[in-house]
Write a protein that holds these residues in place. Structure first.
Motif, short mmCIF file in Angstrom:
data_model
loop_
_atom_site.label_atom_id
_atom_site.label_comp_id
_atom_site.label_asym_id
_atom_site.label_seq_id
_atom_site.Cartn_x
_atom_site.Cartn_y
_atom_site.Cartn_z
N ALA A 1 16.46 -6.04 1.65
CA ALA A 1 17.76 -6.07 1.13
C ALA A 1 18.00 -4.85 0.46
O ALA A 1 19.12 -4.07 0.64
CB ALA A 1 18.10 -7.45 0.39
N ARG A 2 17.50 -4.33 -0.57
CA ARG A 2 17.74 -3.15 -1.23
C ARG A 2 17.97 -1.72 -0.43
O ARG A 2 18.68 -1.15 -0.59
CB ARG A 2 16.20 -2.98 -2.21
N ALA A 3 16.80 -1.75 0.62
CA ALA A 3 17.01 -0.53 1.53
C ALA A 3 18.11 -0.71 2.12
O ALA A 3 18.89 0.39 2.37
CB ALA A 3 15.77 -0.71 2.42
N ALA A 4 18.64 -1.90 2.68
CA ALA A 4 19.88 -1.86 3.47
C ALA A 4 20.91 -1.66 2.58
O ALA A 4 21.90 -0.94 3.08
CB ALA A 4 19.80 -3.45 4.27
N GLU A 5 21.04 -2.17 1.42
CA GLU A 5 22.10 -1.92 0.34
C GLU A 5 22.07 -0.25 0.23
O GLU A 5 23.47 0.08 -0.01
CB GLU A 5 21.86 -2.83 -0.85
N GLU A 6 21.19 0.35 0.03
CA GLU A 6 21.08 1.70 -0.28
C GLU A 6 21.78 2.43 0.70
O GLU A 6 22.42 3.16 0.62
CB GLU A 6 19.65 2.15 -0.56
N TYR A 7 21.17 2.30 2.06
CA TYR A 7 21.88 3.15 3.17
C TYR A 7 23.14 2.50 3.31
O TYR A 7 24.04 3.36 3.99
CB TYR A 7 21.02 2.89 4.30
N GLN A 8 23.75 1.30 3.33
CA GLN A 8 25.16 0.95 3.21
C GLN A 8 25.90 1.81 2.21
O GLN A 8 27.01 2.20 2.91
CB GLN A 8 25.32 -0.50 3.16
#
Length: 279
Positions: free
Chosen positions: A151-158
């Motif tokens: 989730a952290r990775a997806a939020e970062e790239y979003q």
């Protein structure tokens, strides 16, 4: 809006399509080109013959050619999706044996394919899952993906790429073409890729999203990544590339630095011009 053809120009049309004023088609890249990070020597395979070129840090290297010239076929060999018959691939000064896509990912090479729907993303999976799909081991604890890290990775790239979605559990198949492309880029970067192959990066993307992809590519180069861009769009090649390599029927026919870009000459090389001159 509705306009008579005689009363509108390209800039106005782009502005109406994008819903905002776009002052420049191709944003300026503000970084110095560094040391060599990739060298391909006499590569033969998948229909291509004896192709050599190099790529440097912070560089956008364009590949021109007509449809069927062998550009995508060459990129698939470099990425390990198709076998090479002869030649060497040298990454950061070390010859690498790349016989699979996982080998390429391990070497820091990422591939954003021309057909993103079939080869770039998992349409029936979430944005979160797609983001970490190329590096599941890096986001796992034992046998299972760490949901918090995912989730952290997806939020970062979003946040970084401004992916428009109601939430990160959204299926990628429900996103627009431009946002799907951003997810493919996020998936590539989450696998720690430093050399990124963009195959037709803006095909099927609206004109506003194209400008966003161009900005992303420049930002990646400025951050120290190196980019190979295959494109059939001549203005895109001329506007984004630092150098252009031309391929004709599986062979390299020319290589031009930015100061020597010439559309007519590139088209001549893409039609086998160098070979005709030799003959």
């Amino acid at each position: 809006d509705t306009k008579d053809i005689a009363g509108i120009d390209r800039k106005q049309l782009i502005s109406m399509m994008a819903g905002r004023e776009l002052n420049e088609s191709y944003p300026e890249k503000k970084c110095k080109i560094g040391e060599e990070v990739l060298r391909v020597e006499h590569l033969t395979g998948n229909g291509d013959t004896d192709i050599s070129f190099n790529l440097r840090r912070g560089e956008i290297l364009g590949f021109a050619g007509l449809v069927g010239a062998g550009r995508t076929e060459l990129m698939r060999v470099i990425y390990g999706a198709n076998p090479k018959e002869k030649g060497r691939i040298i990454v950061n000064g070390k010859e690498e044996k790349i016989i699979s896509c996982q080998d390429a990912i391990r070497c820091g090479i990422g591939y954003i394919p021309e057909d993103r729907k079939n080869h770039g993303v998992f349409l029936r999976m979430s944005i979160k899952w797609n983001t970490v799909a190329n590096n599941l081991k890096g986001y796992s604890n034992g046998l299972f993906v760490d949901k918090k890290r995912e989730a952290r990775a997806a939020e970062e790239y979003q946040d970084k790429f401004k992916i428009k979605t109601p939430n990160l559990d959204q299926l990628v198949g429900n996103l627009s073409g431009g946002n799907q492309q951003k997810v493919v880029i996020a998936k590539t970067l989450a696998a720690n890729s430093k050399i990124i192959i963009f195959d037709e990066p803006t095909r099927g993307i609206d004109v506003g999203a194209k400008h966003e992809i161009y900005k992303l590519m420049n930002e990646l180069a400025e951050a120290g990544h190196s980019i190979i861009m295959v494109s059939s769009d001549m203005p895109e090649l001329l506007g984004m590339s630092d150098r252009i390599v031309v391929i004709y029927e599986g062979r390299k026919t020319g290589e031009l630095p930015k100061e020597k870009f010439d559309q007519n000459y590139i088209l001549d090389l893409a039609s086998g011009g160098e070979e005709n001159e030799k003959n």
